[in-house]
Write a protein that holds these residues in place. Structure first.
Motif, mmCIF file in Angstrom:
data_model
loop_
_atom_site.group_PDB
_atom_site.id
_atom_site.type_symbol
_atom_site.label_atom_id
_atom_site.label_comp_id
_atom_site.label_asym_id
_atom_site.label_seq_id
_atom_site.Cartn_x
_atom_site.Cartn_y
_atom_site.Cartn_z
ATOM 1 N N ILE A 82 -7.323 -0.967 44.421
ATOM 2 C CA ILE A 82 -8.173 -2.151 44.388
ATOM 3 C C ILE A 82 -9.519 -1.804 45.007
ATOM 4 C CG2 ILE A 82 -8.476 -4.534 45.165
ATOM 5 C CD1 ILE A 82 -5.457 -4.779 45.311
ATOM 6 N N ALA B 65 -6.726 -3.692 50.144
ATOM 7 C CA ALA B 65 -7.743 -3.105 49.274
ATOM 8 C C ALA B 65 -7.946 -1.634 49.648
ATOM 9 C CB ALA B 65 -9.067 -3.864 49.405
ATOM 10 N N ASP B 66 -8.445 -0.854 48.694
ATOM 11 C CA ASP B 66 -8.627 0.572 48.950
ATOM 12 C C ASP B 66 -10.075 0.952 49.226
ATOM 13 O OD1 ASP B 66 -5.945 1.873 48.475
ATOM 14 O OD2 ASP B 66 -6.134 0.602 46.717
ATOM 15 N N ASP B 67 -11.002 0.139 48.751
ATOM 16 C CA ASP B 67 -12.399 0.444 49.000
ATOM 17 C C ASP B 67 -13.182 -0.864 48.933
ATOM 18 O OD1 ASP B 67 -14.737 1.761 49.490
ATOM 19 O OD2 ASP B 67 -14.577 3.147 47.806
ATOM 20 N N TYR B 68 -14.377 -0.842 49.543
ATOM 21 C CA TYR B 68 -15.163 -2.069 49.640
ATOM 22 C C TYR B 68 -16.619 -1.686 49.457
ATOM 23 C CZ TYR B 68 -16.506 -6.656 51.620
ATOM 24 O OH TYR B 68 -16.986 -7.926 51.826
ATOM 25 N N VAL B 69 -17.255 -2.207 48.432
ATOM 26 C CA VAL B 69 -18.653 -1.907 48.150
ATOM 27 C C VAL B 69 -19.445 -3.200 48.220
ATOM 28 C CG1 VAL B 69 -20.267 -0.997 46.455
ATOM 29 C CG2 VAL B 69 -17.966 -0.044 46.608
ATOM 30 N N LYS C 24 -15.009 -6.830 55.515
ATOM 31 C CA LYS C 24 -14.478 -5.559 55.033
ATOM 32 C C LYS C 24 -13.122 -5.280 55.657
ATOM 33 C CE LYS C 24 -19.187 -3.765 54.736
ATOM 34 N NZ LYS C 24 -20.093 -2.660 55.074
ATOM 35 N N LEU D 95 -9.723 -4.752 53.495
ATOM 36 C CA LEU D 95 -9.067 -3.450 53.538
ATOM 37 C C LEU D 95 -7.673 -3.572 54.133
ATOM 38 C CD1 LEU D 95 -12.137 -1.314 54.663
ATOM 39 C CD2 LEU D 95 -11.000 -1.210 52.451
#
Lengths: 225, 225
Positions: free
Chosen positions: A74, A94-98, A86, A90
């Motif tokens: 995700i 979730a695996d990454d956050y942009v 964030k 996470l």
DNA sequence: CTCGGGCGTGAGGATTTCGTGAGGACCGGG
DNA sequence: CCCGGTCCTCACGAAATCCTCACGCCCGAG
């Protein structure tokens, strides 16, 4: 390689669709939280790009619901830049956050990095018990060879149970997965739909052998030994 | 859980060491590219936090060298914000890229997200004593191979005791965990349910060997050996 | 020895939870 | 507009669980 884009901003969706589509990714779109979960179940994407600010379910709820049954990577895309946001996303799974705005190149690189890590989706075997066979991926159920019709709600419940063989699945988890976290006290739904599922799948519906009730706690799928 | 910090800025190293150390991570430090590779080989960290701007080898070279022999998660920390830098690092094999300055909370959350991917959540071990096996996560108890049925209240009590092996659990704690803080004087409940648990789990219920009573104090779970 | 407090346990009745049938609301397609 | 399908509400008997109550045991204090 299929990517689910969950975002309610048409412009963002359009941009992502073009960016990802041009790279050969197969793109599926959902515009609210519930739609995202439905699409995830229906299409089994290999990666999810999730906007946190959608109507309906909150982004966090979507992450948690997804994590209930899938390890799909995700990638969260959000306008919120606070570190707290964030951390929450996470830690929810979730695996990454942009943060917006971001460059297409960066997004693509992060997508590549995530899919590199992803465990190759093991083809889900067909679950069989008694004279029943259930193919979760194909949404196909049969009994003694002939097909059995299940409603969408029945599928969702059955899927959660079948993905955790031998484990107790609490009423709370089931209700959250199927109806959302605000329904955790409507246990009557479960009684109703479990009854239906048994009628369609159990050899003797009034004496369940596979879809068992644990009073006060939840339900349990017990496969044949 | 060991983390290798590869950074030549003493101040950053100090901050990271404190932040990560306080969370129980075992921290190893390298101050240049070569040192990072040496430390990685020597200590086999579970995660690498890598600064791109080190003397000696470039960050990219370090990533590629690491990827030659290990899948350890790599979290790049860098002052460079250009999307090109991110793309390069990620495509070289890094798993995440954070730009300075960043908050400690965010870094920790990303570390957690990465390590979660690396080692799939460890299942809780099954607790065994005598001919009984208890899987708390699955809510499954068995005795000599055949399942034992426990009620919700019995599970709650058993769970508290099993999570504190060899330790005395006071009546107050048990009552608070199971019935709530306002029931701390209803010790009769405990006598009743402990009796039930022993009947279901002890080899000789009237001479308990695992679920012991400490008169006036509480109860204690004593595993074998 | 006697007594009393803490404990174990059996037997119901009270309460909660389940299973299930019947039927109404809603919806999209003919 | 009708119709089949799905979802949900409502109701009630059955089952499981929880709790109350009573009684007997053990053991240390007096």
């Amino acid at each position: 390689m299929r990517i689910l884009i969950a975002d309610d901003d048409p412009q963002m969706v359009r941009a992502l669709r073009i960016t990802l589509g041009a790279r050969g990714y197969d793109v599926v779109v959902a515009e609210d939280g519930r739609g995202a979960l439905d699409q995830a179940i229906a299409t089994h994407p290999d990666l999810v790009v999730l906007d946190l600010g959608m109507p309906g379910l909150t982004g966090l709820e979507v992450i948690e619901a997804l994590r209930g049954w899938t390890d799909v990577p995700i990638l969260v895309v959000s306008g919120r830049t606070e570190s707290w946001d964030k951390v929450e996303a996470l830690d929810a799974g979730a695996d990454d956050y942009v943060t917006k705005p971001f460059s297409a190149d960066e997004l693509l690189a992060r997508v590549r990095a995530l899919s590199r890590r992803a465990t190759p989706a093991p083809d889900e075997p067909v679950v069989e018990f008694g004279d029943v066979a259930v193919d979760l991926a194909a949404r196909l159920a049969s009994r003694a060879g002939s097909p059995v019709r299940l409603t969408p709600t029945e599928w969702r419940i059955l899927e959660v149970l079948l993905r955790h063989p031998d484990r107790l699945v609490t009423r709370e988890i089931l209700l959250t997965e199927v109806w959302g976290p605000q329904y955790t006290s409507d246990t009557g739904y479960l009684r109703l739909y479990l009854s239906q599922l048994r009628k369609k799948l159990e050899p003797d519906p009034s004496n369940p052998r596979y879809l068992l009730t644990e009073a006060g706690m939840g339900y349990r799928f017990v496969p044949d030994r």
